[in-house]
Design an enzyme around this catalytic site. Structure first.
Site, PDB file in Angstrom:
ATOM      1  N   TYR A   1       0.837  -1.209   0.000  1.00  0.00           N
ATOM      2  CA  TYR A   1       0.000   0.000   0.000  1.00  0.00           C
ATOM      3  C   TYR A   1       0.870   1.257   0.000  1.00  0.00           C
ATOM      4  CZ  TYR A   1      -3.001  -3.626   2.052  1.00  0.00           C
ATOM      5  OH  TYR A   1      -3.667  -4.795   2.317  1.00  0.00           O
TER       6      TYR A   1
ATOM      7  N   TYR B   1     -14.286  -4.978   3.771  1.00  0.00           N
ATOM      8  CA  TYR B   1     -12.929  -5.375   3.371  1.00  0.00           C
ATOM      9  C   TYR B   1     -12.770  -6.861   3.681  1.00  0.00           C
ATOM     10  CZ  TYR B   1      -7.960  -6.180   3.226  1.00  0.00           C
ATOM     11  OH  TYR B   1      -6.739  -6.714   2.919  1.00  0.00           O
TER      12      TYR B   1
ATOM     13  N   ASP C   1     -16.582 -13.195   8.450  1.00  0.00           N
ATOM     14  CA  ASP C   1     -15.146 -12.961   8.280  1.00  0.00           C
ATOM     15  C   ASP C   1     -14.630 -12.368   9.590  1.00  0.00           C
ATOM     16  OD1 ASP C   1     -12.637 -11.982   7.788  1.00  0.00           O
ATOM     17  OD2 ASP C   1     -13.133 -11.030   5.876  1.00  0.00           O
TER      18      ASP C   1
ATOM     19  N   LYS D   1      -5.068 -13.733  11.495  1.00  0.00           N
ATOM     20  CA  LYS D   1      -4.446 -12.692  12.309  1.00  0.00           C
ATOM     21  C   LYS D   1      -4.066 -13.194  13.716  1.00  0.00           C
ATOM     22  CE  LYS D   1      -5.691  -8.531   9.839  1.00  0.00           C
ATOM     23  NZ  LYS D   1      -6.717  -8.696   8.809  1.00  0.00           N
TER      24      LYS D   1
HETATM   25  C1  LIG Z   1      -6.824  -8.862   7.408  1.00  0.00           C
HETATM   26  C2  LIG Z   1      -8.143  -9.214   6.875  1.00  0.00           C
HETATM   27  C3  LIG Z   1      -8.279 -10.035   5.744  1.00  0.00           C
HETATM   28  C4  LIG Z   1      -7.101 -10.540   4.941  1.00  0.00           C
HETATM   29  O1  LIG Z   1      -6.197 -11.282   5.690  1.00  0.00           O
HETATM   30  P1  LIG Z   1      -4.669 -11.423   5.190  1.00  0.00           P
HETATM   31  O2  LIG Z   1      -4.061 -12.352   6.189  1.00  0.00           O
HETATM   32  O3  LIG Z   1      -4.097 -10.045   5.227  1.00  0.00           O
HETATM   33  O4  LIG Z   1      -4.718 -11.989   3.823  1.00  0.00           O
HETATM   34  C5  LIG Z   1      -9.555 -10.348   5.318  1.00  0.00           C
HETATM   35  N1  LIG Z   1     -10.639  -9.903   5.975  1.00  0.00           N
HETATM   36  C6  LIG Z   1     -10.550  -9.114   7.074  1.00  0.00           C
HETATM   37  C7  LIG Z   1     -11.790  -8.675   7.772  1.00  0.00           C
HETATM   38  C8  LIG Z   1      -9.297  -8.736   7.543  1.00  0.00           C
HETATM   39  O5  LIG Z   1      -9.208  -7.929   8.603  1.00  0.00           O
END
Ligand SMILES: *Cc1c(COP(=O)(O)O)cnc(C)c1O
Length: 432
Positions: free
Chosen positions: A25, A153, A247, A276
């Site tokens: 980015y 996102y 998600d 994460k």
């Molecule tokens: C970080 C994130 C992703 C993508 O995960 P990566 O490990 O960076 O590929 C997808 N959805 C949400 C809500 C996120 O916070």
């Protein structure tokens, strides 16, 4: 051309790599040199010149127990000497098996079937494939599209990009090159809920699944919605035979005050994506977890009904060892209580920002504090001011925000929020 300027603080390795290390980015021609970090320790980033910054972001929400937690380091070290990696095709190992079993036990309802991958975006891709194939395996080949929400996102890979807000996201640039999905306003009012339900009535037969970041939308603008939204999405999706996917890449593992955000609505998504903080933030690991009903649609005498996916580093033993150690810490240390203490401290500490002229909103949820402004200008300078004030904060979009480690002490959090409020206030008065 690489980054625009170096200083005497720039370490030699950084000067030598200016044009080689392509940053995320980042406009490489104009961006200032990134902050060189030499070590991490607890909630601190220790820079090459020995300055210590309190990390306000926990490395994009992931370092939930702080950095270098001894229990995680020890488990990974043991695993490193025993078996750093082995393929998962036809092979199983204890770290992945134990982790799958433990995740099934702590996830709500019958979210029992764990498919590992190495990053969150891939976990989202897997959820998309899982949802499409779920319907195919049941004989329905129409359901190939997805619904997601404004400000969503869901990741950076092409499938995941197609689920991001088509206008406002960082991926808007790619709009015409992506699969076309449906983006709707988040159903947070009776009218919008009716709109959502009506959409599924009209187009539901083409929809494989609805994707939502439960309670908190992250990189698309740090927006919050109430648990009722999830209850209504759950009800409407069940009515129309559409799956829904939570998600929880960002919200999972205590960040919003409960282990998983969906718990606050008492609903169980068909599929949940984790990553994460799954590994305690120590190493890349993600998972896509399905309910019994989804998993069962893949069981058959027919080999073509199997889930055809398998990343090379799937279920990496080192990463699973880190994740198992992280779950130990959630069991033995009072993380959720720490989150609620962080929340009350953030609410009080960020309140003064509400009076600043260009601040639109101040909001906190769990260990997330957000100051939304009308426009972020001079972003690079603002970021540098935070570093000069001894904290690591990285505003983006229209948000200046904090997502610290859940282990941050009250004193450390005070230092962090004081620097945050001071810098934000100065920046705001220069702007007006
Ligand atoms: C970080 C994130 C992703 C993508 O995960 P990566 O490990 O960076 O590929 C997808 N959805 C949400 C809500 C996120 O916070």
């Amino acid at each position: 051309m690489g980054f625009d300027k170096a200083s005497d603080r720039t370490p030699a390795w950084q000067s030598a790599s200016r044009e080689h290390l392509w940053m995320p980015y980042c406009q490489m021609q104009t961006a200032p040199l990134p902050t060189p970090v030499a070590r991490t320790e607890g909630v601190f980033l220790i820079l090459s010149d020995r300055r210590r910054l309190i990390d306000g972001l926990a490395s994009w929400w992931s370092a939930c127990h702080g950095y270098n937690h001894p229990h995680i380091v020890e488990s990974m070290t043991r695993q490193l000497h025993c078996m750093p990696h082995v393929m998962m095709g036809g092979i199983q190992h204890q770290p992945a098996a134990t982790l799958a079993t433990r995740l099934a036990a702590i996830l709500p309802g019958d979210l029992n079937h764990v498919f590992f991958s190495d990053s969150g975006s891939v976990a989202v891709e897997v959820a998309m494939k899982m949802a499409i194939q779920f319907h195919r395996n049941l004989g329905d080949r129409q359901r190939t599209r997805f619904v997601s929400f404004a400000h969503a996102y869901h990741g950076d890979t092409t499938g995941a990009m197609s689920l991001c807000d088509p206008q406002r996201s960082m991926h808007a640039h790619f709009g015409d090159a992506l699969l076309q999905q449906h983006s709707l306003p988040i159903p947070d009012s009776p009218e919008r809920l009716e709109q959502f339900d009506e959409f599924l009535t009209r187009h539901g037969e083409q929809i494989a699944a609805v994707f939502i970041e439960p309670l908190v939308q992250g990189a698309g603008g740090m927006r919050f919605h109430s648990a009722d939204v999830l209850t209504e999405i759950d009800r409407s999706c069940r009515k129309h035979g559409v799956l829904w996917v939570a998600d929880e890449l960002a919200t999972g593992f205590g960040r919003t005050g409960t282990m998983f955000a969906v718990e606050q609505a008492g609903v169980v998504p068909d599929i949940i994506c984790l990553g994460k903080a799954l590994s305690g933030g120590a190493i890349g690991l993600a998972a896509t977890v399905a309910r019994d009903g989804v998993y069962q649609a893949f069981l058959s005498d027919d080999p073509s009904k199997a889930l055809m996916h398998g990343p090379t580093f799937m279920g990496n033993p080192l990463a699973c060892a880190a994740a198992n150690a992280s779950l130990d810490l959630f069991e033995t240390e009072p993380r959720l209580e720490q989150v609620s203490q962080i929340e009350s401290q953030l609410v009080t500490a960020l309140e003064p920002c509400r009076n600043l002229s260009n601040v639109v909103d101040v909001r906190c949820k769990g260990a997330i504090g957000v100051v939304q402004v009308d426009r972020l200008h001079q972003l690079d300078q603002l970021r540098q001011h935070f570093v000069d004030a001894g904290v690591w904060v990285r505003p983006f979009g229209d948000c200046i925000y904090l997502t610290p480690s859940l282990t941050i002490t009250a004193d450390e959090l005070t230092q962090l929020t004081e620097a945050f409020v001071t810098v934000t206030t100065q920046w705001s008065s220069n702007a007006s």
